[in-house]
Design a protein around this motif. Structure first.
Motif, short mmCIF file in Angstrom:
data_model
loop_
_atom_site.label_atom_id
_atom_site.label_comp_id
_atom_site.label_asym_id
_atom_site.label_seq_id
_atom_site.Cartn_x
_atom_site.Cartn_y
_atom_site.Cartn_z
N VAL A 2 0.89 -1.06 0.18
CA VAL A 2 -0.24 -0.13 -0.10
C VAL A 2 0.83 1.37 -0.03
O VAL A 2 1.98 1.40 0.56
CB VAL A 2 -0.78 -0.20 0.74
CG1 VAL A 2 -1.87 1.62 1.52
CG2 VAL A 2 -1.86 -1.20 1.02
N GLN A 3 0.46 2.41 -1.19
CA GLN A 3 1.68 3.36 -0.55
C GLN A 3 0.54 4.39 -0.54
O GLN A 3 -0.97 4.37 -0.70
CB GLN A 3 2.04 3.71 -1.92
CG GLN A 3 2.72 3.20 -2.73
CD GLN A 3 3.85 3.30 -4.04
OE1 GLN A 3 2.76 4.01 -4.84
NE2 GLN A 3 5.03 3.21 -4.16
N LEU A 4 1.11 5.55 0.27
CA LEU A 4 -0.03 6.65 1.10
C LEU A 4 0.88 7.71 0.63
O LEU A 4 2.19 7.80 0.47
CB LEU A 4 0.05 6.20 2.69
CG LEU A 4 -0.35 5.17 3.03
CD1 LEU A 4 -0.31 5.18 4.65
CD2 LEU A 4 -1.93 4.89 3.07
N TYR A 32 -8.51 -0.52 6.17
CA TYR A 32 -7.63 -0.07 7.17
C TYR A 32 -8.33 0.72 8.22
O TYR A 32 -8.91 1.56 8.25
CB TYR A 32 -6.66 0.86 6.58
CG TYR A 32 -6.19 -0.12 5.85
CD1 TYR A 32 -5.55 -0.33 4.04
CD2 TYR A 32 -6.47 -1.52 4.83
CE1 TYR A 32 -5.17 -0.42 3.23
CE2 TYR A 32 -5.81 -2.59 4.39
CZ TYR A 32 -5.18 -2.07 3.18
OH TYR A 32 -4.68 -2.70 2.44
N ALA A 33 -7.36 0.82 9.34
CA ALA A 33 -7.80 1.58 10.73
C ALA A 33 -6.47 2.17 9.99
O ALA A 33 -5.52 1.69 9.16
CB ALA A 33 -7.21 1.15 11.75
N ALA A 98 -1.56 3.49 7.79
CA ALA A 98 -3.04 2.40 7.99
C ALA A 98 -2.10 1.38 8.47
O ALA A 98 -1.32 0.97 8.48
CB ALA A 98 -2.75 2.53 5.77
N ALA A 99 -2.90 1.05 9.26
CA ALA A 99 -2.94 -0.66 9.59
C ALA A 99 -4.12 -1.56 8.66
O ALA A 99 -5.43 -1.09 8.63
CB ALA A 99 -3.49 -0.12 11.02
N ARG A 100 -3.40 -2.36 8.76
CA ARG A 100 -4.31 -3.02 7.68
C ARG A 100 -5.26 -4.19 8.25
O ARG A 100 -6.61 -4.71 7.75
CB ARG A 100 -2.63 -4.61 7.05
CG ARG A 100 -2.31 -4.37 5.99
CD ARG A 100 -1.17 -5.27 5.69
NE ARG A 100 -0.90 -5.56 6.85
CZ ARG A 100 0.09 -6.41 7.00
NH1 ARG A 100 1.01 -7.58 5.40
NH2 ARG A 100 1.16 -7.09 7.96
N HIS A 101 -5.23 -4.91 9.63
CA HIS A 101 -6.37 -4.56 9.93
C HIS A 101 -6.85 -4.05 11.14
O HIS A 101 -6.22 -3.45 12.21
CB HIS A 101 -5.77 -6.33 10.80
CG HIS A 101 -4.94 -6.94 10.16
ND1 HIS A 101 -6.49 -7.92 8.69
CD2 HIS A 101 -3.90 -7.86 9.73
CE1 HIS A 101 -5.19 -8.88 8.64
NE2 HIS A 101 -3.81 -9.03 8.90
N ASP A 102 -8.15 -4.13 11.23
CA ASP A 102 -8.79 -2.88 11.66
C ASP A 102 -9.52 -4.32 13.27
O ASP A 102 -10.20 -4.40 13.19
CB ASP A 102 -10.43 -2.39 11.46
CG ASP A 102 -10.41 -0.95 12.73
OD1 ASP A 102 -11.04 0.13 11.84
OD2 ASP A 102 -10.83 -1.80 13.78
N TYR A 103 -8.32 -4.06 14.40
CA TYR A 103 -8.87 -4.74 15.71
C TYR A 103 -9.94 -4.54 16.81
O TYR A 103 -9.35 -3.36 16.94
CB TYR A 103 -7.53 -5.81 16.52
CG TYR A 103 -7.26 -6.66 15.52
CD1 TYR A 103 -5.55 -5.45 15.25
CD2 TYR A 103 -7.62 -7.30 14.31
CE1 TYR A 103 -4.70 -6.71 14.16
CE2 TYR A 103 -6.27 -8.41 14.30
CZ TYR A 103 -5.29 -7.85 13.95
OH TYR A 103 -4.17 -8.66 13.56
N SER A 104 -11.24 -4.73 16.90
CA SER A 104 -12.12 -4.28 17.65
C SER A 104 -11.09 -4.31 19.73
O SER A 104 -10.97 -5.24 19.91
CB SER A 104 -13.16 -4.54 18.34
OG SER A 104 -12.90 -6.42 18.77
#
Length: 127
Positions: A2-4, A32-33, A98-104
């Protein structure tokens, strides 16, 4: 990968406003988060704001609460940071992450929570 890409930085007088944008490549942006961090000269990078993938939950560092607003447009793969009532202490390079996983249960206020980073955009607030 991913590029930001951040944009919107610049020079502004104290009391002014800027809106930063961060556009991400990739088709899974909506999951993403996302977060914004900043680093002032001679200081460590610090958390500024974060937003969960739904856009409903947001988090801010105390010094920007009531002045900054993070938002996202998943259709545009873009996250924003609206910055109002800027003061010289806000001067820094601002980074999108960016975070690939949005953990609760995670509030995404730590650098280690993120997998991808942008190159940064300079924000300078003159007094």
């Amino acid at each position: 990968q991913v590029q930001l890409v951040e944009s919107g930085g610049g020079l502004v007088q104290a009391g002014g406003s800027l809106r930063l944008s961060c556009t991400a490549s990739g088709r899974t942006f909506s999951t993403y988060a996302m977060g914004w961090f900043r680093q002032a000269p001679g200081k460590e990078r610090e958390f500024v704001a974060a937003i969960r993938w739904t856009g409903i939950s947001t988090y801010y560092t105390d010094s920007v609460k009531g002045r900054f607003t993070i938002s996202r447009d998943n259709a545009k793969n873009t996250v924003y940071l609206q910055m109002n009532s800027l003061n010289p202490e806000d001067t820094a390079v601002y980074y999108c992450a960016a975070a690939r996983h949005d953990y609760s249960g995670r509030t995404y206020q730590l650098s280690d929570d993120y997998d991808y980073w942008g190159q940064g955009t300079q924000v300078t607030v003159s007094s």
